[in-house]
Design a protein around this motif. Sequence first.
Motif, short mmCIF file in Angstrom:
data_model
loop_
_atom_site.label_atom_id
_atom_site.label_comp_id
_atom_site.label_asym_id
_atom_site.label_seq_id
_atom_site.Cartn_x
_atom_site.Cartn_y
_atom_site.Cartn_z
N ASP A 1 0.83 -1.21 0.00
CA ASP A 1 0.00 0.00 0.00
C ASP A 1 0.87 1.26 0.00
N LEU A 2 1.90 1.28 0.82
CA LEU A 2 2.78 2.45 0.89
C LEU A 2 3.48 2.72 -0.43
N LEU A 3 3.89 1.64 -1.11
CA LEU A 3 4.60 1.80 -2.37
C LEU A 3 3.66 1.85 -3.57
N ASP A 4 2.35 1.68 -3.31
CA ASP A 4 1.32 1.72 -4.35
C ASP A 4 1.59 0.67 -5.44
N ILE A 5 1.87 -0.55 -4.97
CA ILE A 5 2.08 -1.68 -5.88
C ILE A 5 1.28 -2.87 -5.36
N SER A 6 1.13 -3.88 -6.21
CA SER A 6 0.37 -5.05 -5.81
C SER A 6 1.18 -5.94 -4.87
N ARG A 7 0.47 -6.83 -4.19
CA ARG A 7 1.12 -7.78 -3.30
C ARG A 7 2.07 -8.68 -4.10
N ALA A 8 1.65 -9.11 -5.28
CA ALA A 8 2.50 -9.96 -6.12
C ALA A 8 3.80 -9.24 -6.50
N THR A 9 3.69 -7.96 -6.81
CA THR A 9 4.88 -7.19 -7.19
C THR A 9 5.84 -7.06 -6.02
N ILE A 10 5.32 -6.77 -4.84
CA ILE A 10 6.23 -6.61 -3.70
C ILE A 10 6.87 -7.95 -3.33
N GLU A 11 6.13 -9.03 -3.49
CA GLU A 11 6.71 -10.35 -3.20
C GLU A 11 7.85 -10.65 -4.17
N ARG A 12 7.67 -10.31 -5.47
CA ARG A 12 8.75 -10.50 -6.45
C ARG A 12 9.93 -9.60 -6.11
N ASP A 13 9.65 -8.35 -5.76
CA ASP A 13 10.72 -7.42 -5.40
C ASP A 13 11.50 -7.92 -4.19
N LEU A 14 10.80 -8.45 -3.19
CA LEU A 14 11.46 -8.96 -2.00
C LEU A 14 12.32 -10.18 -2.32
N ARG A 15 11.81 -11.08 -3.14
CA ARG A 15 12.60 -12.26 -3.52
C ARG A 15 13.89 -11.81 -4.21
N PHE A 16 13.76 -10.88 -5.14
CA PHE A 16 14.93 -10.38 -5.85
C PHE A 16 15.91 -9.73 -4.88
N ALA A 17 15.41 -8.83 -4.05
CA ALA A 17 16.27 -8.09 -3.13
C ALA A 17 16.99 -9.03 -2.17
N ARG A 18 16.30 -10.02 -1.65
CA ARG A 18 16.92 -10.96 -0.71
C ARG A 18 18.05 -11.73 -1.38
N VAL A 19 17.81 -12.23 -2.57
CA VAL A 19 18.84 -12.98 -3.29
C VAL A 19 20.00 -12.07 -3.67
N TRP A 20 19.68 -10.90 -4.19
CA TRP A 20 20.72 -9.96 -4.60
C TRP A 20 21.58 -9.53 -3.42
N LEU A 21 20.94 -9.21 -2.31
CA LEU A 21 21.70 -8.79 -1.12
C LEU A 21 22.52 -9.94 -0.54
N ALA A 22 21.98 -11.15 -0.54
CA ALA A 22 22.73 -12.30 -0.04
C ALA A 22 23.99 -12.52 -0.88
#
Length: 66
Positions: free
Chosen positions: A41-62
Amino acid sequence: QPADLANLAGALDTLDQLDARKSQAFALVELAGFKIEQAADLLDISRATIERDLRFARVWLAARMA
């Protein structure tokens, strides 16, 4: 550990330059403790989009932290 925090901060800065939304999603959910729905809601994106973004960010940061 302070060194780990410094490495994480540097990696987050780099991710922010590459893709600010993914960096913000990670910060909101993983660091600030927001629920996925709240962050979406804060980022004005869908739940699916934030879940994809989180998966990417977690893998990239790791990979950056390894």
